[in-house]
Design a protein around this motif. Structure first.
Motif, PDB file in Angstrom:
ATOM      1  N   ALA A 199       0.832  -1.212   0.000  1.00 42.04           N
ATOM      2  CA  ALA A 199       0.000   0.000   0.000  1.00 42.04           C
ATOM      3  C   ALA A 199       0.861   1.255   0.000  1.00 42.04           C
ATOM      4  N   LEU A 200       1.946   1.256   0.775  1.00 41.79           N
ATOM      5  CA  LEU A 200       2.847   2.411   0.799  1.00 41.79           C
ATOM      6  C   LEU A 200       3.512   2.603  -0.561  1.00 41.79           C
ATOM      7  N   LEU A 201       3.931   1.513  -1.174  1.00 44.53           N
ATOM      8  CA  LEU A 201       4.589   1.613  -2.483  1.00 44.53           C
ATOM      9  C   LEU A 201       3.618   2.102  -3.552  1.00 44.53           C
ATOM     10  N   ARG A 202       2.369   1.681  -3.459  1.00 45.80           N
ATOM     11  CA  ARG A 202       1.408   2.048  -4.496  1.00 45.80           C
ATOM     12  C   ARG A 202       1.054   3.529  -4.463  1.00 45.80           C
ATOM     13  N   ARG A 203       1.420   4.220  -3.376  1.00 42.24           N
ATOM     14  CA  ARG A 203       1.206   5.662  -3.341  1.00 42.24           C
ATOM     15  C   ARG A 203       2.140   6.373  -4.314  1.00 42.24           C
TER      16      ARG A 203
END
Length: 272
Positions: free
Chosen positions: A206-210
């Motif tokens: 989820a953090l990377l997809r930001r």
């Protein structure tokens, strides 16, 4: 130094007793989140970890946990036990919400869970690429990070006994979903592809997809040869390349993987 497979544990802010461990082992009913805590007591995606605990607690226990108390328990456990694990360095903390008094015959509509915190040594920031094989398996209640790891760990064990590093799950239709304890992503023509299916939405992903939203698509196991690179993500190791899935080899040194690694390290960590 504690062995990674033997973490130190605290229950409700106190050293865990054998009686509490036995009560928990009888049902295995609970949920958890795992986070990497830096030497400065900071966590990437702490808000997402706490949101996960709130969401899953509502599903399994019908209540909402005191997130401030959870944070205090994590901070105390890290402060007290870091020296026994790896002084001054990152540690991996698992926060489990359990109900030792949970009635298996007539489960209560609502139960107030207890907070179990374990602290163990964190893996290196960069680990060797993984060679994994696929297996048809879908976790029970895949969107909840529950404590029932039997199927996932048994499937991992079988893969490792056959010489692989880990296992990648595919569903009944042959679509890639997730790894045993990690999310998976692919690189195709320079873009990140996130598989869509019944899987746990990981905090690291989820953090990377930001910053790397890429595209979300169903990825069939038969389509893997069309991918240029593959990677695993979880809170323990961040981003880890996959060198192979079954007979398909990938480039573990692909530049997009290095970009993802740097993007993850650049995520601001939140204080406990």
């Amino acid at each position: 130094m504690a062995h990674p497979s033997h973490p130190v544990a605290e229950l409700d802010g106190r050293p865990m007793t054998d009686e509490a461990l036995l009560a928990t082992a009888l049902t295995g009913y609970g949920h958890f989140t795992t986070m990497r805590v830096t030497g400065a007591h900071r966590v990437r995606g702490l808000d997402l970890h706490l949101a996960r605990l709130v969401r899953d607690c509502g599903v399994l226990f019908g209540t909402e946990p005191d997130t401030a108390a959870v944070v205090r328990s994590v901070r105390r456990a890290v402060e007290r036990n870091r020296a026994a694990v790896t002084p001054g360095d990152d540690v991996v903390v698992r926060v489990s919400l359990i109900a030792p008094e949970f009635d298996v015959v007539r489960p209560p509509a609502a139960a107030v869970p207890r907070v179990l915190v374990t602290v163990r040594e964190a893996p290196a920031a960069r680990l060797a690429p993984l060679r994994v094989r696929t297996a048809r398996y879908v976790r029970e209640m895949p969107t909840v990070k529950h404590s029932s790891l039997l199927g996932a760990l048994h499937t991992r064990r079988a893969a490792q006994l056959d010489g692989w590093d880990d296992v990648l799950f595919i569903d009944r239709e042959g679509r890639v979903t997730e790894g045993a304890t990690w999310n998976v992503g692919f690189v195709r023509d320079g873009d990140v592809v996130w598989p869509r299916g019944d899987a746990l939405a990981g905090v690291t992903a989820a953090l990377l997809r930001r910053t790397e939203p890429g595209s979300s698509a169903q990825v069939a196991a038969t389509e893997l040869a069309a991918m240029d690179a593959a990677f695993a993500t979880n809170a323990g190791f961040g981003v880890r390349p996959l060198a192979a899935v079954d007979g398909t080899r990938f480039d573990p040194g692909h530049p997009v993987l290095d970009r993802l690694h740097r993007a993850y390290l650049a995520v601001p960590a939140q204080p406990l």
